[in-house]
Design an enzyme around this catalytic site. Structure first.
Site, PDB file in Angstrom:
ATOM      1  N   HIS A 310       0.831  -1.190   0.000  1.00  0.00           N
ATOM      2  CA  HIS A 310       0.000   0.000   0.000  1.00  0.00           C
ATOM      3  C   HIS A 310       0.873   1.250   0.000  1.00  0.00           C
ATOM      4  O   HIS A 310       1.917   1.285   0.632  1.00  0.00           O
ATOM      5  CB  HIS A 310      -0.864   0.056   1.273  1.00  0.00           C
ATOM      6  CG  HIS A 310      -1.945  -0.962   1.333  1.00  0.00           C
ATOM      7  ND1 HIS A 310      -3.177  -0.777   0.765  1.00  0.00           N
ATOM      8  CD2 HIS A 310      -1.979  -2.189   1.921  1.00  0.00           C
ATOM      9  CE1 HIS A 310      -3.936  -1.845   0.994  1.00  0.00           C
ATOM     10  NE2 HIS A 310      -3.235  -2.712   1.682  1.00  0.00           N
ATOM     11  N   HIS A 353      -3.694  -1.079  12.049  1.00  0.00           N
ATOM     12  CA  HIS A 353      -2.765   0.011  12.309  1.00  0.00           C
ATOM     13  C   HIS A 353      -3.148   0.780  13.566  1.00  0.00           C
ATOM     14  O   HIS A 353      -4.278   0.710  14.050  1.00  0.00           O
ATOM     15  CB  HIS A 353      -2.685   0.962  11.103  1.00  0.00           C
ATOM     16  CG  HIS A 353      -4.016   1.490  10.637  1.00  0.00           C
ATOM     17  ND1 HIS A 353      -4.946   0.718   9.986  1.00  0.00           N
ATOM     18  CD2 HIS A 353      -4.559   2.725  10.708  1.00  0.00           C
ATOM     19  CE1 HIS A 353      -6.010   1.437   9.676  1.00  0.00           C
ATOM     20  NE2 HIS A 353      -5.809   2.659  10.117  1.00  0.00           N
ATOM     21  N   TYR A 368     -19.333   1.717   3.803  1.00  0.00           N
ATOM     22  CA  TYR A 368     -18.068   1.064   4.138  1.00  0.00           C
ATOM     23  C   TYR A 368     -18.383  -0.023   5.144  1.00  0.00           C
ATOM     24  O   TYR A 368     -18.753   0.256   6.293  1.00  0.00           O
ATOM     25  CB  TYR A 368     -17.089   2.089   4.711  1.00  0.00           C
ATOM     26  CG  TYR A 368     -15.716   1.530   5.038  1.00  0.00           C
ATOM     27  CD1 TYR A 368     -14.884   1.052   4.028  1.00  0.00           C
ATOM     28  CD2 TYR A 368     -15.244   1.500   6.349  1.00  0.00           C
ATOM     29  CE1 TYR A 368     -13.625   0.549   4.318  1.00  0.00           C
ATOM     30  CE2 TYR A 368     -13.984   1.003   6.646  1.00  0.00           C
ATOM     31  CZ  TYR A 368     -13.175   0.534   5.628  1.00  0.00           C
ATOM     32  OH  TYR A 368     -11.928   0.036   5.919  1.00  0.00           O
TER      33      TYR A 368
END
Length: 475
Positions: A310, A353, A368
């Site tokens: 990414h 993360h 989402y």
């Protein structure tokens, strides 16, 4: 009575579907615009007498001695100066509007939990709520008096502002309609802002909002300390992300109206009103670079990885605002929108993360569904700095097993992201009164077992081959 406008020395964006206005193109430009040709003084800003006996007025968005590249100001030539009013009086406090986010304020709260809010309801027909009355603060940091901080609001309204204007002395406002257009009249001209577009109205400018679709809902990011700017591009080069030519600013337009008006001022989070017997929208000509602007997010030129892994989310940054700490933005405004993913041997969903930044998300359209509850249009979420987060186990499993064929990700989706280096607090409205709060359920990760332990025999063989002790017998 309203006069149209012309502009000098600028590329003009002409009217289009659902937007009747023309605009000047460019970001940070020093524009010049006059609704009556020949009004702007030549070669000086403040002549002894302006044509048509207009008054000269200047608005500064930065210190007088700011470097030339950062200095922002606009000269206006208007029928009546802003000082022509009848004085200020304090308005009752709006308990849902907050500007002090220091921990000493009992009306704000900390939370390390991932939080989300369902969309605000449009006010019922028997309750008339305009844009200013419909503002609700969810989170923020600092306060306007320190010139360092931000506030995140949502709004829902069902009434246009009539004979009333708004002037926010606290900070710049980045506004993102999610439902319903905003017809914004400013001292410098008019902007029609549609869902999927953003508009920035800077500190100290007077403006009003009409609702051509009868109702509106959306998001507002307010910054106290600096102004929005385009992020540096670095290795990307000269072009990409939000290109300067795609930003649009109004052309001069004025009204002739000598009837009573009210101007609502926000100062330190408190509301005041001053009354006057003339419209604030009487600027016949102006020149400068302290001007509201809008931008269509569909024009964003997304960048991405084309081989593996990414890229950092900073490549989706549309606008940024600096803090007093170098390399730590007060806020980055980014978008998640449709784009191709072609990476190989890469876990394509967002990796798990813990960011130093506080993350706040909203949905303009689409959804989402990487969590136990979907973020839907009009909803909002908040993740405090270093709060661990990422996709649900089901999404993780699907990402591990998905084929590596090129595909469009986030199709039919526009998600907005506010990231700040500052620690934010949450308002009493957000935590206790909105009726829209829900917490993310940690059960979404309950199936994330230590699969490492399923490979003990293989691990011990590798350790033995490397001349290292095997894993403990208790495993």
């Amino acid at each position: 009575m309203t006069s149209g406008a012309t502009a000098q020395n600028a590329f003009i964006v002409t009217p289009r579907e659902n937007d009747p206005y023309s605009y000047q193109a460019g970001f940070g430009n020093r524009f010049a615009s006059e609704a009556i040709p020949g009004t702007l003084p030549l070669a000086q800003n403040s002549p002894k007498k302006v044509k048509y006996d207009l008054y000269t007025e200047c608005i500064n968005g930065t210190s007088f001695v700011a470097p030339r590249s950062q200095n922002q100001f606009t000269w206006m030539y208007r029928m009546r100066p802003s000082v022509a009013h009848n004085g200020f009086r304090r308005l009752p406090d709006n308990p849902d509007l907050e500007a002090n986010f220091h921990p000493s304020n009992p009306r704000v709260h900390f939370s390390p939990t991932q939080l989300a809010w369902s969309p605000l309801d449009i006010p019922p027909a028997n309750q008339k709520v305009d844009f200013v009355a419909g503002l609700k603060t969810l989170a923020g940091s600092g306060d306007p008096t320190t010139r360092e901080g931000l506030a995140t609001h949502v709004y829902a309204a069902n009434m246009s502002m009539e004979k009333t204007a708004f002037c926010n002395a606290d900070g710049d406002m980045l506004i993102l309609p999610q439902l319903g257009r905003l017809d914004i009249q400013t001292e410098f001209g008019k902007l029609m802002v549609r869902p999927g577009e953003l508009v920035v109205v800077q500190r100290g400018i007077k403006w009003k909002v009409a609702l051509p679709d009868g109702h509106a809902r959306g998001y507002v990011q307010e910054i106290f300390g600096s102004h929005y700017e385009l992020p540096e591009l670095g290795p990307i080069g000269a072009n990409g992300l939000a290109n300067p030519r795609d930003f649009e600013s109004p052309v001069a337009s004025f009204d002739i109206d000598q009837s009573p008006w009210a101007i609502i001022y926000k100062v330190g989070g408190q509301l005041f009103v001053c009354n006057q017997d003339h419209t604030p929208f009487d600027v016949v000509a102006w020149h400068g670079n302290y001007i509201p602007y809008k931008y269509d997010l569909d024009k964003f030129a997304a960048m991405g990885s084309i081989l593996k892994d990414h890229a950092d989310p900073s490549i989706y940054c549309v606008l940024t605002a600096k803090s007093k700490t170098p390399s730590a933005p007060l806020v980055d405004f980014a978008i998640i929108s449709p784009r191709w993913d072609v990476t190989k041997n890469t876990f394509r969903p967002a990796h798990y993360h813990r960011n130093c930044a506080t993350e706040m998300l909203g949905m303009i359209h689409g959804s989402y569904r990487a969590r136990n509850e979907a973020l839907v249009t009009g909803s909002f979420s908040h993740e405090s700095g270093f709060c661990p987060h990422g996709v649900s186990y089901e999404e993780f499993k699907a990402g591990r097993e998905a084929p590596e064929t090129p595909q469009v990700v986030h199709a039919d989706t526009l998600m907005i992201v506010f990231e700040s280096c500052l620690q934010t607090t949450l308002t009493d409205f957000a935590m206790n009164r909105s009726g829209k709060l829900h917490e993310h359920d940690p059960a979404m990760w309950k199936d994330m077992k230590a699969q490492f332990l399923d490979h003990v025999s293989e691990i011990n063989a590798d350790l033995q081959a490397a001349g290292l002790p095997k894993l403990g017998a208790k495993l």
